[in-house]
Design an enzyme around this catalytic site. Structure first.
Site, PDB file in Angstrom:
ATOM      1  N   GLU A 196       0.908   3.058  -1.238  1.00  0.00           N
ATOM      2  CA  GLU A 196      -0.331   2.340  -0.929  1.00  0.00           C
ATOM      3  C   GLU A 196      -0.129   0.842  -1.107  1.00  0.00           C
ATOM      4  O   GLU A 196       0.214   0.378  -2.199  1.00  0.00           O
ATOM      5  CB  GLU A 196      -1.457   2.801  -1.861  1.00  0.00           C
ATOM      6  CG  GLU A 196      -1.805   4.280  -1.759  1.00  0.00           C
ATOM      7  CD  GLU A 196      -2.894   4.549  -0.751  1.00  0.00           C
ATOM      8  OE1 GLU A 196      -3.442   3.573  -0.195  1.00  0.00           O
ATOM      9  OE2 GLU A 196      -3.214   5.735  -0.536  1.00  0.00           O
ATOM     10  N   GLN A 197      -0.353   0.095  -0.043  1.00  0.00           N
ATOM     11  CA  GLN A 197      -0.251  -1.363  -0.071  1.00  0.00           C
ATOM     12  C   GLN A 197      -1.655  -1.970   0.053  1.00  0.00           C
ATOM     13  O   GLN A 197      -2.469  -1.505   0.833  1.00  0.00           O
ATOM     14  CB  GLN A 197       0.628  -1.863   1.079  1.00  0.00           C
ATOM     15  CG  GLN A 197       0.522  -3.339   1.400  1.00  0.00           C
ATOM     16  CD  GLN A 197       0.862  -4.241   0.233  1.00  0.00           C
ATOM     17  OE1 GLN A 197       1.805  -3.971  -0.502  1.00  0.00           O
ATOM     18  NE2 GLN A 197       0.110  -5.302   0.051  1.00  0.00           N
TER      19      GLN A 197
END
Length: 916
Positions: A329-330
């Site tokens: 997850e960015q």
């Protein structure tokens, strides 16, 4: 001459600028690259803009990968299908030319991992890596990353890259959700400013309804890996089972002010049936991500939030087949640049670089640790087989001779998951249910894919109370199909390799009187709608009967269709031809009869056999409506019935001509923006004979505004949207819910990770001292807020209700036991009219998943479905979402029946309110 000189100078300047930008891009994204082949076009050379400065459309993504495949012998592109909007789904295979030359041999050797009796493959074999980008279309950085990964692996001649190519086969799915991707890309590009605007309230960062997260039918494809409702998922899973990757990564985005997340998740979020050693191997790979992000100075977090629980996700489904799979997850810029609470604006390019970094660290880790990955996958299938052999349930039997299409639909799902299914060799009776040879099937527990079998058939036992999504996912309950557990191995027939749908026909040939169709099959509603579109008169039997036919005595239950020959607008020959066409399409058998005199029950001329009108359906569809529910209705009506539903924006209702429609569907949502004139317009439309169907919060809204004369009970818990059910003017009690129950708990992608969900076991465990203080309103530590408040939500659990199978809404259903997915906080009081509560929750309704203790008393004995009346019209109130994620077929049948039969439910049981 001067003009020519100026143009030449300008072109030369632009060339130098392009070279500079390209060099800068390579330095930013590939700072350690040594040798990059200049014959391989960079993404920016091909696209005409630097990566991170615009959003790349899906067709451009496909074109670039095909260009890489044209100029490089390391990359090969294959099509795996098309989306509903006809965008191509592709997989790029990246490996050395030598490996590609023997790719099928590598695949066959790798598939031996499934067989516990065969030895683990040697460490010299290539490791199989699958990198999946952008399953949520508006989590956009990852698809841009796929272009850079493809370019680098095609162009780099660094020793490490050559080693990767030799020792791995890398699959890139550049856009798991092409339709959603383009919806988001077009939005961001359309409102892109130059220079860019970082203000979070700027329209570039504020996507309009329904946003790009979901696919064409607004389905979250990252919840569809087990259900396989959507075509994109089916195409993808078919490819997955050709390979069983050792490593599979699902790239996502989270809130703008977050950092970067990669697994491991908290141990309390692990699946209770996945072996610990698989998670341990994931931790080994995680250390490579940590090192890579440390090297570029990017912060990250692990072991917080995010589920690892069920096989519905792209990061968990592969785990049930022995892969080390993970979510990355960015933080999302949701545009070119956006301010964040971290004090530094987040750029699109920075988001891209972080995902690019972990893409490479994943490949690095997979190659370095491949011997351990091979052993882990082999041990996994041994473990799964052992668990199946130890299970008290030795086999599952399923199938309904009266519902062949639903049986085959479920069988097809099992086969897509590569579950071993066998013909039932002999008739079986179990738990009061009869299963016929030739009409039912056996799924043994003794098989390597037992863990996915368990997930489909069994209730789960959880150990925590906070997860962020559905905790009850057993599909057999969702389908409402007859099944049983067997404590002893069943006598198996032949192994089943494909579904076996009947051809469909008109039994008994052409009739001069009438044709009959039992309504018990899942496809009967499809047959009914197709007949109505052909302007054929169709009647429904409100009571059962037994007819004498040329093939003998036949029983027909309530809801059975009667198609008379006389009174049609088409000739007898055209009618017979139409029936043959519909029979073939729906795989159903119509039965010809030559007399209207029944052997038992009502005759064919009875007033209990009523003409059915073709439904003309409108659907609230726009800002304020829950997009997923609107999409589910759209999908169901399109795909199951071939019904062209009219999608009306709530803002257009005031000027819409509602007289065009016989049915109006309001999914869950917020309808308070409608003024009194619009509400009155809907009231009048219902009173004049319309059928209004409402879900969840829309049901509460209809009651609050006096459209339905029913009552809402205040809930003591929160739903999937994090809200406690609001008070309504007709509420039974006037006490407001406690303030702590109204805490707003963010959804999964709202930023840093948020809530979780709990267990069947936890419902029966004594609360801790801390929980007692919470319930008594005592002071609590700030750090416990997520734990206490998150545990008060029902994010998705299975409950059981009693279904009145004599009600027209239940036509075709033969059991009173109805399983319902509940993920909201709408609680309906049973109707004062004793005949119109179609389904009512049991006194002890909980079946599967997690629900807080305080929810059980609220849900117990409450109404699940009410068929209410207003003037000449009907209101069908669903307390829950009957079309949940497109796979809850047991309750979606009731919704479909509402379209056809709600307006026919007259008489004392439906048309006249009792005196109160």
């Amino acid at each position: 001459m001067k003009t020519t000189y100026k143009i030449t100078s300008l072109l030369f300047g632009l060339l130098l600028f392009t070279v500079h930008i390209t060099s800068a891009q390579n330095n930013y994204y590939f700072p350690k690259a040594q040798v990059l082949d200049s014959k391989i076009p960079t993404p920016e050379q091909f696209l005409g803009y630097p990566i991170g400065s615009f959003y790349t459309r899906h067709d451009q993504v496909v074109a670039y990968f095909r260009e890489l495949a044209r100029v490089s012998n390391r990359i090969h592109v294959q099509s795996i299908g098309h989306t509903y909007e006809n965008r191509e789904q592709i997989i790029a295979t990246i490996t050395s030319p030598e490996n590609f030359g023997r790719l099928d041999q590598i695949r066959q050797e790798h598939l031996n991992q499934i067989d516990p009796a065969k030895p683990v493959i040697g460490s010299s074999a290539p490791v199989i890596i699958d990198l999946g980008y952008g399953v949520h279309g508006n989590e956009t950085s990852s698809t841009e990353v796929s272009l850079l990964v493809g370019y680098y692996l095609a162009a780099s001649n660094d020793p490490e890259t050559l080693k990767w190519l030799q020792e791995s086969v890398i699959f890139i799915d550049p856009s798991l959700n092409p339709d959603g991707r383009d919806r988001a890309a077009n939005w961001h590009n359309a409102f892109h400013s130059n220079p860019p605007v970082a203000d979070p309230i700027d329209k570039e960062h504020q996507e309009g309804w329904p946003m790009g997260r979901t696919n064409h039918y607004y389905t979250d494809l990252n919840r569809d890996w087990l259900n396989l409702v959507q075509v994109e998922s089916r195409n993808r899973v078919a490819f997955f089972h050709q390979w069983y990757p050792n490593v599979q990564i699902d790239f996502h985005e989270q809130g703008t002010s977050a950092t970067y997340y990669f697994e491991p998740t908290p141990k309390s979020h692990y699946s209770p049936i996945i072996p610990q050693f698989l998670y341990d191997e994931g931790i080994v790979l995680a250390k490579y991500n940590a090192q890579a992000l440390d090297d570029i100075g990017s912060l990250y977090f692990t072991k917080e939030g995010y589920d690892n629980l069920s096989p519905i996700y792209g990061s968990t489904y592969p785990k049930f087949y022995g892969a080390v799979a993970a979510t990355y997850e960015q933080a999302s810029s949701r545009g070119i640049v956006q301010e964040s609470t971290n004090g530094i604006p987040l750029t699109f390019a920075f988001s891209i670089r972080n995902h690019l970094t972990t893409s490479f660290s994943t490949i690095r880790a997979s190659v370095a640790e491949k011997a351990g990955l091979f052993k882990t996958q082999k041990d996994f299938f041994k473990y799964a087989l052992d668990q199946g052999q130890k299970s008290a349930t030795k086999a599952y039997v399923f199938g309904d001779a009266k519902d062949v299409n639903l049986t085959q639909k479920f069988l097809g799902l099992l086969l897509q998951h590569r579950i071993k299914v066998y013909q039932l060799a002999d008739n079986v009776s179990q738990d009061g249910k009869a299963f016929q040879k030739g009409k039912a099937y056996v799924v043994p527990s003794d098989q390597p894919n037992y863990l996915i079998v368990h997930s489909i058939f069994e209730e789960n036992a959880l150990t925590d109370s906070i997860y962020y999504d559905n905790t009850g996912w057993s599909i057999i309950h969702a389908y409402g199909l007859k099944y049983a557990r067997l404590a002893a191995p069943a006598v198996k027939g032949a192994l089943v390799t494909s579904i076996d749908l009947p051809q469909g026909t008109v039994e008994g040939g052409k009739s001069n009187l009438a044709y009959l169709l039992n309504y018990s099959d899942y496809n009967a509603s499809r047959a009914l709608y197709h007949l109505l579109t052909k302007q054929i008169l169709v009647r429904a039997a409100f009571k059962s009967f037994t007819a004498g036919t040329g093939l003998g005595k036949r029983s027909f239950g309530s809801g059975s269709l009667v198609i008379p020959v006389v009174g049609q607008t088409v000739s007898p020959d055209s009618l017979y031809k139409a029936l043959q066409e519909v029979a073939t399409d729906t795989h159903l058998n119509f039965t010809a009869v030559s007399t209207g005199y029944s052997l038992e029950g009502i005759d064919l001329g009875s007033s209990n056999i009523r003409a059915i009108k073709k439904p003309e359906v409108a659907l609230a569809f726009g800002q304020g409506v829950t997009a997923s529910e609107a999409g589910q209705v759209w999908f169901l009506l399109n795909q199951q019935l071939d019904l062209p539903v009219a999608k009306i924006d709530p803002a257009s209702f005031q000027r819409a001509d509602l007289s065009r429609y016989t049915v109006l569907v309001l999914p869950g949502g917020a309808y308070n923006a409608w003024d009194k004139a619009t509400v009155d317009k809907i009231k009048d439309w219902v009173s004049n004979g319309g059928t209004l169907i409402t879900f969840q919060t829309a049901s509460a809204w209809a009651i609050e505004h006096g459209i339905a004369n029913e009552k809402v009970v205040p809930a003591t818990f929160g739903g999937r949207d994090g809200n406690v059910q609001p008070q309504t003017v007709n509420a039974v009690a006037n006490n407001a819910a406690p303030a702590e129950q109204q805490a707003q708990l963010g959804s999964r992608r709202a930023g840093a990770p948020t809530t979780k969900t709990a267990s069947a076991d936890s419902l029966h465990q004594a609360p801790s001292a801390g929980r007692r203080r919470s319930e008594a309103g005592g002071r609590l530590d700030f750090a416990r807020q997520e734990e206490v408040e998150g545990a008060k939500r029902v994010n998705g659990a299975i409950f059981q209700a009693d279904l009145d199978i004599t009600n027209p809404l239940a036509f075709g259903i033969t059991t009173r036991k109805l399983f319902i997915n509940k993920n909201g906080a709408t609680i309906l009081q049973p109707s004062a009219n004793r005949y119109t509560t179609v389904a009512q929750y049991n006194a002890k309704p909980f079946v599967n998943g997690y629900a807080p203790r305080e929810s059980l008393n609220s849900i117990a004995n409450s109404a699940a479905i009410i068929l209410s009346s207003s003037g000449r019209g009907k209101i069908v109130l669903f307390a829950d979402d009957p079309t949940y994620r497109g796979y809850w077929l047991g309750t979606s049948r009731l919704f479909i029946n509402s379209l056809f039969f709600a307006n026919l439910a007259g008489g004392r049981a439906g048309g006249q309110q009792e005196e109160q």
